[in-house]
Each structure stands twice: as C-alpha cells, then as structure tokens.
Design a protein around this motif. Structure first.
Motif, short mmCIF file in Angstrom:
data_model
loop_
_atom_site.label_atom_id
_atom_site.label_comp_id
_atom_site.label_asym_id
_atom_site.label_seq_id
_atom_site.Cartn_x
_atom_site.Cartn_y
_atom_site.Cartn_z
N LEU A 164 9.51 -11.01 35.78
CA LEU A 164 8.28 -11.79 35.69
C LEU A 164 7.78 -11.88 34.26
O LEU A 164 7.24 -12.91 33.84
CB LEU A 164 7.21 -11.17 36.59
N ALA A 165 7.96 -10.81 33.48
CA ALA A 165 7.53 -10.85 32.08
C ALA A 165 8.27 -11.96 31.33
O ALA A 165 7.66 -12.70 30.54
CB ALA A 165 7.75 -9.51 31.41
N ASP A 166 9.56 -12.08 31.56
CA ASP A 166 10.33 -13.15 30.92
C ASP A 166 9.79 -14.52 31.31
O ASP A 166 9.67 -15.43 30.47
CB ASP A 166 11.80 -13.04 31.30
N ALA A 167 9.46 -14.68 32.60
CA ALA A 167 8.93 -15.97 33.06
C ALA A 167 7.53 -16.22 32.50
O ALA A 167 7.20 -17.35 32.09
CB ALA A 167 8.91 -16.00 34.59
N PHE A 168 6.70 -15.20 32.47
CA PHE A 168 5.33 -15.37 32.00
C PHE A 168 5.29 -15.74 30.51
O PHE A 168 4.36 -16.40 30.05
CB PHE A 168 4.51 -14.10 32.24
N ARG A 169 6.27 -15.29 29.74
CA ARG A 169 6.30 -15.66 28.32
C ARG A 169 6.39 -17.17 28.15
O ARG A 169 5.86 -17.74 27.19
CB ARG A 169 7.48 -14.99 27.61
N LEU A 181 0.85 -3.98 45.42
CA LEU A 181 2.06 -3.82 44.61
C LEU A 181 2.34 -5.07 43.79
O LEU A 181 2.74 -4.99 42.61
CB LEU A 181 3.25 -3.48 45.50
N VAL A 182 2.12 -6.24 44.38
CA VAL A 182 2.27 -7.48 43.62
C VAL A 182 1.27 -7.50 42.45
O VAL A 182 1.62 -7.86 41.32
CB VAL A 182 2.06 -8.71 44.53
N ALA A 183 0.03 -7.08 42.73
CA ALA A 183 -0.98 -7.05 41.67
C ALA A 183 -0.57 -6.13 40.54
O ALA A 183 -0.72 -6.46 39.35
CB ALA A 183 -2.32 -6.62 42.25
N ARG A 184 -0.04 -4.96 40.89
CA ARG A 184 0.35 -4.00 39.85
C ARG A 184 1.51 -4.54 39.01
O ARG A 184 1.51 -4.42 37.78
CB ARG A 184 0.76 -2.69 40.54
N LEU A 225 7.49 -15.37 41.35
CA LEU A 225 6.43 -14.55 41.94
C LEU A 225 6.35 -14.73 43.45
O LEU A 225 6.12 -13.77 44.19
CB LEU A 225 5.09 -14.90 41.29
N GLU A 226 6.56 -15.96 43.92
CA GLU A 226 6.48 -16.19 45.37
C GLU A 226 7.60 -15.45 46.10
O GLU A 226 7.41 -14.98 47.22
CB GLU A 226 6.52 -17.68 45.68
N VAL A 227 8.76 -15.34 45.47
CA VAL A 227 9.86 -14.60 46.08
C VAL A 227 9.48 -13.13 46.24
O VAL A 227 9.70 -12.51 47.30
CB VAL A 227 11.14 -14.74 45.23
#
Length: 457
Positions: free
Chosen positions: A57-62, A102-105, A81-83
C-alpha cells in the motif's frame, strides 16, 4: 452486515480534501477508538501477517498522494486497499470490528511510510499549535545516538507498541484537562555530544532572602521577590558569567529566582550566543492577572510558560490566576527539514500533574526542564526517571531550597538521610540514568556544571 470499503472510508472524516497528516490521523483515531480489538489482534499475531500489505500500500500511496491534500475515498483508487478489506472480512467473518481496525492500522503505517516526511510541512502550514484531543502532530526524531551513543537505556516504541501513533505522527491525548501545544517555530539548537548544562543557584537561603505579599483574608500569597534585588541581580550576572565561561549550552535557574531586571540582564549577556536559557520563573501580572511565568531565552526570542498548579505555603496558597493547564513543547526543525529537537518547560508542581505526565509521554520532548522551589524532591526524582524511561527524554530539574543548620553546620535529619536535591538530571543511558546533586553538597550562590552526556565508567 459488513460495510463496503467506500462507506467505511466515508465515515472516517470529512468528504473533502484533507492535509496528509490529517488523512493519516483519521485511521489512527479508529485505532484509538477500537483499541481493545487491535490489542486482541496483536495478541493473536494478526498484525504481523500484514507486514507485506503495508509495503504494497505504501508503494501505491506514493503515486496516489502526490499533492499536499487528498480525500479518504481517493485512497481506494488505483490501490489494492479493497482487496485487503475483502480478505480480512472474509477471514474474520464474526469479527468485522477487528478486520476494520487492522485495515486502519495498515493504512496509517502505509501513509506514514509513503508521505510521512511531509507531515511537518502540513502541520506548520496550518499554524495551529494548540491541539485538541485527537488532533495530529509530528513526532520528533532527535538524533539521540549522536548525542548519547548507541547504547540507549530505553526504546519506548519497542516496549509500548503504541496503538494511536505511527513512526512520524501522533494524536494529542485526553490528558486530564491539560492542553498540549506543539510549536515548531522555536530556534532551538540541537546539542552536541559534549554539551554542558549549567544549573545556577542564586539564593543560599530562600526563606530569608526572598520576600512575598501575604493575603490572609483570601488565604493566598503572591509577589515573591528578593529582599535585596541589587544583590540578586549581581548574583545572577556572576552565575551566568560562570556558566558561559564553562561553555554551557543550557543554563537553568530555579523557580522564582529571576526578576524582570534579572531577566533583562541575562538576555543581554547571552545575546548572539548559541545557548538556551531557562531563566527560572517570576511572579508577574499578565493582562491584569497574577501569574508565575517561566521564560526561555533562545535565538534572541523570549518564550513564556505559565504555571497552572499553585504551591501551598502553610495555610496560604500561591495566588496565581486560574490559567489554562498547558504543556508547551517547542520544537526545532533542522536544515534537512527534520523535526530534530524539542523542549518542554514545566514549573515545579506542574511537572507532577498526571495530565502533564500524559501529555509529555505523548509528545516525547527530547528535553524536559523543571525550575522548582521545594524541600520535597524525592517524587521529582522518581517521576523524572519514569519519564525518561517512557519517552527517552533528558529531564533537568533545578531547585532552590534552604538547608537546616545548627551552629552553621548543615543537618540533613530534618529531610531524611540524604536531603533534598538542587539538581536532578535523568538521561536515556544506563551509566548515568540519574544524577542528583544534594543541597548539602553545594553552597549557593553556585553554578553547578554537568555534562549532557557524562563519560561512561
């Protein structure tokens, strides 16, 4: 019925664009609200199984978070994220609360990893230093290994596993009514390994040398001041001169030991020098209200901190006006844009307040300085060690107190076997965790010189 990811994201905060740190804070608030579920998941090791998702997710959020602001719903665009949402809810069909937290964390940590270096700019751009519970603020990254070496005593994040903070962002706590203020515009230097601390003790016998104005009808006292101000200012000048001669980078006076004229004298002596002075405190009228105000001198500026927990002297209570209970953390941004050093000043009893303790543990200032005037210092010693353990802070407490005497010979029996301290320094290193200088060891007026990092045995 399990909510959709879009509906869940829409319920975490405003629909419009948010600063990146506020975006991350939306997920940290979920972690705070659902702390029990997150702890349960951690006990079962579920969070460790998601380490790979954080990196993904970090790679995608960049790619998604390229602007200073973004929307919560936008995080689901062009990411997996939906996956993650579907897999966790499918794997935990009876515990949607744990799946969501857990998703939030994971999202909070991934945002921090992707754009956490931009949190400081977001916070400073808003310019709102006073925080309400739940507001985000940057976490300092002091170069403690550069100052103290590799072998630090304490590592709070490893021990405590905070549920409502990331590596570079925290949420303001609910701190028993004590407000947290984080000001990142203070010109504080980052101390070097050989930094010197000078504790200046101008009064040998405060009970004899200080006067005050009692008001028995109201059960109060105020206006503490030296009986001989000319002599007090001369003593102040002499002690500052000794401190500067010793190369001090931090000079600290006790509570109610510096007058307005004394403050002006100190300011003139340190002008243009790379030194931080905590010039004790003084009773002063501010906007028509009586206050006990400590003053920090740094970079040619004055930074005040007002006491909120009054002292009790026999049947009289310190007559300071009811002020907002605040812990003010002043931070320094280095040339690389890193939040590299921070200072909090609390006056005497304020340091012992449970709410202040909570605020300090949350904000983790690198340096906590306490000007004090008390004969009972054991609790200060204990709390300073505890705060150092919880935050990696260096605590410096400088106290003025009388010494009982019989025929001119100090007697410690009235205080216990050791007597009160005039200087307490706690550091996050095993060989000098606590260093205490007792009143019986010095003869004020005195300048006690210590090293921020003493030599290891």
């Amino acid at each position: 019925m399990v909510a959709t990811l879009t509906a869940w994201l829409g319920g975490l905060g405003p629909a419009g664009a948010l600063d990146l740190d506020e975006l991350c804070a939306c997920f940290l608030r979920v972690c705070r609200r659902q702390a029990a579920g997150l702890r349960e998941a951690r006990s079962a090791g579920l969070d460790r199984s998601l380490a790979g998702w954080r990196a993904t997710l970090a790679d995608a959020f960049r790619l998604v978070l390229r602007t200073p602001v973004a929307t919560l719903e936008g995080l689901a665009t062009r990411t997996s994220l939906e996956v993650l949402w579907e897999r966790l809810h499918t794997g935990l069909p009876e515990r949607p609360d744990i799946a969501a937290v857990l998703v939030a964390r994971v999202c909070a940590d991934a945002i921090d990893e992707a754009v956490g270096h931009r949190f400081i700019d977001c916070f400073r751009r808003r310019g709102r230093w006073r925080l309400s519970p739940g507001d985000p603020f940057p976490v300092a990254e002091p170069p403690l290994r550069d100052v103290f070496g590799r072998h630090l005593t304490t590592h709070p994040d490893v021990r405590d596993l905070p549920i409502d903070r990331t590596a570079r962002l925290a949420l303001a706590p609910h701190a028993d009514g004590v407000e947290l203020v984080v000001d990142l515009d203070a010109p504080l230097p980052v101390p070097a390994e050989g930094a010197i601390i000078a504790a200046c003790l101008p009064h040998a016998a405060p009970a004899r040398e200080l006067a005050f104005d009692p008001d028995p009808d109201r059960g109060q006292f105020f206006g503490v001041r030296p009986r001989d101000e000319v002599a007090a200012i001369a003593s102040t000048r002499e002690l500052v001169a000794r401190a500067l001669e010793a190369g001090a980078g931090l000079i600290v006076f006790p509570e109610l030991s510096v007058t307005a004229a004394g403050l002006d004298a100190i300011e003139a002596m340190v002008a243009g020098r790379d030194v931080v002075v905590v010039a004790g405190s003084r009773h002063v009228i501010v906007d028509g209200a009586p206050r006990n105000v400590a003053t920090v001198l740094a970079g040619g500026e004055r930074y005040p901190s007002a006491k909120f927990n009054p002292f009790v002297l026999g049947d009289l209570v310190e007559g300071i006006a009811s002020a907002p209970a605040r812990v003010v953390v002043r931070g320094a941004i280095d040339r690389a844009g890193r939040y590299a050093w921070s200072l909090a000043v609390l006056i005497c009893k304020d340091f012992l307040s449970p709410g202040a303790h909570q605020a300090l543990v949350s904000a983790r200032p690198a340096l906590i300085v306490v000007p004090a005037l008390t004969e009972r210092t054991a609790v200060f010693e204990a709390d300073a060690v505890g705060l150092t353990g919880a935050t990696q802070a260096t605590c410096v407490i400088v106290n003025q107190t009388d010494t009982p005497a019989s025929d001119g010979v100090p007697q410690t029996g009235a205080w216990g076997p050791e007597g009160p301290a005039v200087v307490i320094v706690t550091r996050p290193v095993p060989w000098a965790l606590s260093e205490v200088v007792r009143r019986t060891e010095v003869k004020p007026p005195a300048c006690v010189v210590l090293r921020l990092r003493p030599a290891a045995p």
